[in-house]
Design an enzyme around this catalytic site. Structure first.
Site, PDB file in Angstrom:
ATOM      1  CE  LYS A 150      -3.646  -3.626  -1.483  1.00 41.76           C
ATOM      2  NZ  LYS A 150      -2.301  -3.236  -1.705  1.00 41.76           N
ATOM      3  NE  ARG A 152      -6.532  19.491   7.693  1.00 42.54           N
ATOM      4  CZ  ARG A 152      -5.831  20.368   8.411  1.00 42.54           C
ATOM      5  NH1 ARG A 152      -4.568  20.108   8.744  1.00 42.54           N
ATOM      6  NH2 ARG A 152      -6.366  21.508   8.786  1.00 42.54           N
ATOM      7  CG  ASP A 197       4.846  -2.075   1.890  1.00 37.42           C
ATOM      8  OD1 ASP A 197       4.119  -2.846   2.546  1.00 37.42           O
ATOM      9  OD2 ASP A 197       4.432  -1.424   0.915  1.00 37.42           O
TER      10      ASP A 197
HETATM   11  C1  LIG Z   1      -1.634  -2.096  -2.168  1.00 33.36           C
HETATM   12  C2  LIG Z   1      -0.256  -1.856  -1.698  1.00 33.36           C
HETATM   13  C3  LIG Z   1       0.196  -0.548  -1.404  1.00 33.36           C
HETATM   14  C4  LIG Z   1      -0.672   0.683  -1.607  1.00 33.36           C
HETATM   15  O1  LIG Z   1      -1.774   0.699  -0.768  1.00 33.36           O
HETATM   16  P1  LIG Z   1      -3.138   1.502  -1.100  1.00 33.36           P
HETATM   17  O2  LIG Z   1      -3.984   1.251   0.088  1.00 33.36           O
HETATM   18  O3  LIG Z   1      -3.683   0.970  -2.395  1.00 33.36           O
HETATM   19  O4  LIG Z   1      -2.770   2.951  -1.243  1.00 33.36           O
HETATM   20  C5  LIG Z   1       1.486  -0.407  -0.923  1.00 33.36           C
HETATM   21  N1  LIG Z   1       2.308  -1.477  -0.758  1.00 33.36           N
HETATM   22  C6  LIG Z   1       1.910  -2.726  -1.037  1.00 33.36           C
HETATM   23  C7  LIG Z   1       2.867  -3.867  -0.838  1.00 33.36           C
HETATM   24  C8  LIG Z   1       0.630  -2.962  -1.525  1.00 33.36           C
HETATM   25  O5  LIG Z   1       0.250  -4.222  -1.817  1.00 33.36           O
END
Ligand SMILES: *Cc1c(COP(=O)(O)O)cnc(C)c1O
Length: 391
Positions: A208, A59, A183
């Site tokens: 992803k 952690r 992001d």
């Molecule tokens: C899926 C996704 C998230 C969130 O991610 P998790 O792993 O589900 O918490 C954030 N931003 C984008 C663009 C995403 O596709």
């Protein structure tokens, strides 16, 4: 790390290429056996005092497995340091909470990932952080106030694949002392490095493309040493770390990232061109198509246009029936894995918006989002052809 010699810049100043970094960057070969993979160091307790070492604890985000995978993504994103989290949302929420306090103001892009939008409008708002939403760099400029501390965007965005000029965004924010956050989940570091455009922090849902096999939740932040150190101090309190086995799995997934993205890019481009020529399709959104509104910006800041696209059926009422006719392609949420997935945003990710809000956002009932996988393109085109018959 053990093999820094392989991942450092050479005398010419050119670092290793992205495929080399995917395989070797950050990896910590087994010191006991010479095994080529970072071993899974499962211990939560570590002998201490440990000469020259800080206390190690999962952690605290400082185990060998956590550092190896964070380093690999930091090298790929051309940032100084990275931190790996237990989900994309853990990375996003921890970065925002570490950077903002009550009375601060932050500007967000309006078509954010649903989970991020929800975090901003519930948690940040409840803590007394003022939030604004904006669509373009011009709108963001107009929204910036004296107490604005952060600007947060996604490029390409979900589900219309709109792209923002990241250089222009950085040039707007830097002189005003506003931290920029991108992001980069849809683009991946193979197609786009926002830090090269002057962006301060890059975030990923590693769930992803980075992991790439639809079997793990993880998140990453990449930025300067200074920002990552501050972020780590908050992250230790919020506790959203990734355990050793999951770090290992993510590191394994990352080794093939460059190879996978090449195929994702190619398949998405081919599907986009096939759909644009289909009589049942009224519109295709893919930044690689010359008629996409942001094609020029995307061509400037992206090396490839990514694996995500969306399209509109001429008859929106056919969307549900069409999803039922696929044989290889799977109707499912999520994205970025090796398998091709399709979903209808008006019924899934954007269900909570009213019909008027959806219309304003450009998301019709007949809009279908595609996450192009790495299957053979002939099979995918044939499957889209079959599913579109009668639509
Ligand atoms: C899926 C996704 C998230 C969130 O991610 P998790 O792993 O589900 O918490 C954030 N931003 C984008 C663009 C995403 O596709």
């Amino acid at each position: 790390m053990m093999n820094d010699s392989r991942t450092q810049a050479s005398d010419s100043g050119q670092g290793p290429g992205p495929s080399t970094l995917c395989v070797h960057g950050g990896t910590h070969p087994d010191p006991a056996t010479g095994g080529v993979n970072t071993p899974i160091f499962a211990s939560t307790a570590h002998a201490f005092p440990n000469p020259g070492l800080e206390p190690i604890y999962p952690r605290y985000f400082n185990t060998t497995n956590q550092r190896a995978v964070a380093k690999k993504v930091a090298l790929l994103e051309k940032g100084e340091a990275g931190l790996v989290f237990g989900s994309g949302m853990a990375a996003i929420s921890t970065l925002l909470l570490s950077a903002l306090k009550p009375g601060d103001h932050a500007v967000f892009q309006n078509d954010l990932y649903g989970g991020t939008h929800h975090f901003v409008t519930t948690e940040l708002a409840r803590l007394g952080v003022e939030v604004s939403f904006a669509a373009t760099v011009g709108d963001i400029a107009a929204a910036i106030r004296s107490n604005t501390k952060a600007v947060y965007v996604e490029s390409p965005s979900n589900p219309l694949l709109r792209c923002l000029d990241l250089k222009a965004l950085a040039a707007l924010c830097k002189p005003r002392g506003v931290m920029t956050m991108v992001d980069n989940t849809f683009a991946t570091p193979i197609n786009q490095n926002p830090i090269e455009s002057g962006i301060d922090a890059v975030l990923h849902s590693a769930t992803k493309y980075l992991n790439g096999h639809s079997d793990l939740n993880a998140g990453v932040v990449v930025s300067t040493e200074e920002v990552i150190q501050r972020l780590t101090r908050s992250a230790v309190n919020y506790g959203g770390m990734l355990d050793a086995s999951a770090c290992y799995q993510l590191e394994r997934g990352l080794k093939t990232l460059a190879l996978r993205i090449e195929r994702h890019n190619g398949n998405a481009g081919s599907i986009a061109r096939f759909l644009r020529g289909h009589p049942s399709v009224s519109r295709v959104n893919y930044p690689g198509l010359e008629d996409h509104p942001d094609h020029t910006v995307a061509s400037r800041q992206m090396r490839g246009f990514g694996g995500m696209l969306s399209f509109e059926l001429k008859d929106p009422g056919q969307a549900g029936a069409m999803l039922g006719r696929f044989r290889i392609v799977t109707p499912a949420l999520s994205l970025g894995g090796v398998e091709t997935l399709v979903c209808v945003p008006s019924a899934t990710s954007h269900r909570s918006l009213s019909p008027d809000e959806r219309k304003a956002a450009g998301i019709s009932e007949g809009l279908i989002r595609v996450s192009a996988g790495i299957e053979d393109i002939g099979d995918l085109i044939a499957d889209f052809g079959t599913a579109l018959e009668g639509a």
